[in-house]
Design a protein around this motif. Sequence first.
Motif, PDB file in Angstrom:
ATOM      1  N   ILE A  42       0.836  -1.203   0.000  1.00  0.00           N
ATOM      2  CA  ILE A  42       0.000   0.000   0.000  1.00  0.00           C
ATOM      3  C   ILE A  42       0.870   1.252   0.000  1.00  0.00           C
ATOM      4  CG2 ILE A  42      -0.284  -0.008   2.523  1.00  0.00           C
ATOM      5  CD1 ILE A  42      -2.778   1.250  -0.166  1.00  0.00           C
ATOM      6  N   SER A  43       2.052   1.197   0.605  1.00  0.00           N
ATOM      7  CA  SER A  43       2.938   2.367   0.549  1.00  0.00           C
ATOM      8  C   SER A  43       3.385   2.635  -0.886  1.00  0.00           C
ATOM      9  CB  SER A  43       4.144   2.197   1.474  1.00  0.00           C
ATOM     10  OG  SER A  43       4.952   1.094   1.096  1.00  0.00           O
ATOM     11  N   GLU A  44       3.608   1.594  -1.666  1.00  0.00           N
ATOM     12  CA  GLU A  44       3.940   1.781  -3.083  1.00  0.00           C
ATOM     13  C   GLU A  44       2.754   2.386  -3.848  1.00  0.00           C
ATOM     14  OE1 GLU A  44       6.596   1.839  -4.633  1.00  0.00           O
ATOM     15  OE2 GLU A  44       7.956   0.188  -4.184  1.00  0.00           O
ATOM     16  N   GLU A  45       1.544   1.961  -3.514  1.00  0.00           N
ATOM     17  CA  GLU A  45       0.361   2.525  -4.163  1.00  0.00           C
ATOM     18  C   GLU A  45       0.209   4.011  -3.837  1.00  0.00           C
ATOM     19  OE1 GLU A  45      -3.338   0.397  -3.918  1.00  0.00           O
ATOM     20  OE2 GLU A  45      -2.306  -1.531  -3.641  1.00  0.00           O
ATOM     21  N   THR A 266      -0.791   1.093  11.788  1.00  0.00           N
ATOM     22  CA  THR A 266      -0.430  -0.322  11.643  1.00  0.00           C
ATOM     23  C   THR A 266       0.813  -0.720  12.418  1.00  0.00           C
ATOM     24  OG1 THR A 266       0.896   0.068   9.641  1.00  0.00           O
ATOM     25  CG2 THR A 266      -1.456  -0.400   9.340  1.00  0.00           C
ATOM     26  N   ARG A 267       1.703   0.247  12.697  1.00  0.00           N
ATOM     27  CA  ARG A 267       2.932  -0.047  13.442  1.00  0.00           C
ATOM     28  C   ARG A 267       3.189   1.031  14.484  1.00  0.00           C
ATOM     29  NH1 ARG A 267       1.907  -3.801  10.737  1.00  0.00           N
ATOM     30  NH2 ARG A 267       3.273  -5.150   9.498  1.00  0.00           N
ATOM     31  N   ASN A 273       8.321  -0.569   8.091  1.00  0.00           N
ATOM     32  CA  ASN A 273       9.051  -0.809   6.849  1.00  0.00           C
ATOM     33  C   ASN A 273       8.138  -0.605   5.652  1.00  0.00           C
ATOM     34  OD1 ASN A 273      11.631  -1.710   8.021  1.00  0.00           O
ATOM     35  ND2 ASN A 273      10.416  -3.415   8.793  1.00  0.00           N
ATOM     36  N   ILE A 274       8.490   0.373   4.810  1.00  0.00           N
ATOM     37  CA  ILE A 274       7.700   0.691   3.636  1.00  0.00           C
ATOM     38  C   ILE A 274       8.559   0.561   2.386  1.00  0.00           C
ATOM     39  CG2 ILE A 274       6.169   2.239   4.924  1.00  0.00           C
ATOM     40  CD1 ILE A 274       7.731   4.601   3.714  1.00  0.00           C
ATOM     41  N   ARG A 279      12.243   0.948  -3.562  1.00  0.00           N
ATOM     42  CA  ARG A 279      13.315   1.038  -2.574  1.00  0.00           C
ATOM     43  C   ARG A 279      12.740   1.050  -1.161  1.00  0.00           C
ATOM     44  NH1 ARG A 279      18.257   2.328  -4.788  1.00  0.00           N
ATOM     45  NH2 ARG A 279      18.269   3.086  -6.940  1.00  0.00           N
ATOM     46  N   ALA A 280      13.471   0.428  -0.262  1.00  0.00           N
ATOM     47  CA  ALA A 280      13.014   0.310   1.121  1.00  0.00           C
ATOM     48  C   ALA A 280      13.253   1.597   1.897  1.00  0.00           C
ATOM     49  CB  ALA A 280      13.729  -0.846   1.810  1.00  0.00           C
TER      50      ALA A 280
END
Length: 308
Positions: A42-45, A266-267, A273-274, A279-280
């Motif tokens: 979802i972070s990529e979205e 969520t955390r 971690n996204i 890339r992380a």
Amino acid sequence: MENWLLFACLPYLIHGARLPDGRAGLLVPSFYAVSDSEVQSISEEIYAADVNRAVSGDIVLSLQYQVSSSQINEGQDYSSQRLFNYVNEGKLFSKPTFARLRDLLNNYDRMAGVAEIITSNEDEEINAFLNEIFKTQVIDKLYHFFLSKGYYTSKAEFKNDLKQMWFGMYSRANGVLDSSGFEHVFHGEIKGGKISGFHNWVHLYMLEKQGQVNYLSYSYNGPWTDFPDILAFQYKWSNYLKSLGSFFVGSSPEFDIAIYTLCFKTRPDKMCNIHLGGRAAQIQTWTWTKSSYGNGGKYVASSYPNSP
């Protein structure tokens, strides 16, 4: 509860939402229900949906001197030039979400312990900001993710909770309502003779342009070749030092709110971690533990990108 009903209601029990028959589910911490791969997806979205972010040429930085880990706390001025060499204000700041963000940034007293009085006009500015970011695909992506996981049952519920967690007031000093998650993260505060919070590039740029911020050096430049990038700077706001300030640079206001809220929900109080553009990255969030809103709702205490 019979086994078939237990399994049918498991998502509601995990997320603390309401059961199909209207009863309240168990308040099991929600971060157990969302996997790392789901957070990264979802972070990529959200990253892909951020059409209001800066593109190449919109921002030109002059990073100059990179300090070592042993030099971070020195507070020495290693840079003769400003950090922001150029920002395409006409393009970026005319966008509605940027314009509404800038309206908010003059509403706060930076000193911890000084009560904040939210006037009716300032509350209207908060609502105008929320209305604009809720028109974006960035917030829509986040909302539908939360909806699918049972965090919220409607967009109105999500919007109201977002306002409370980010703009609800609490006391950091002197027992007065002097702070909020938004003030701490997007505006910045002074506490104990040092800069506290302050993780928004737009405000940093505005203050540097006004001569209130003196850029000293940088300690981290992320691997991204476009925007948003993650960087960590050393700077002074008047005579107050920030020895390690981490920022998304070039991101839109809705992106910052969305990524921070994703990780906050969520955390909470953990490293989140996204993934952004393959890339992380990591986000650290903190909840305010000394007061709450509604039925145990948690205010944002802080959230920022982690810089190695």
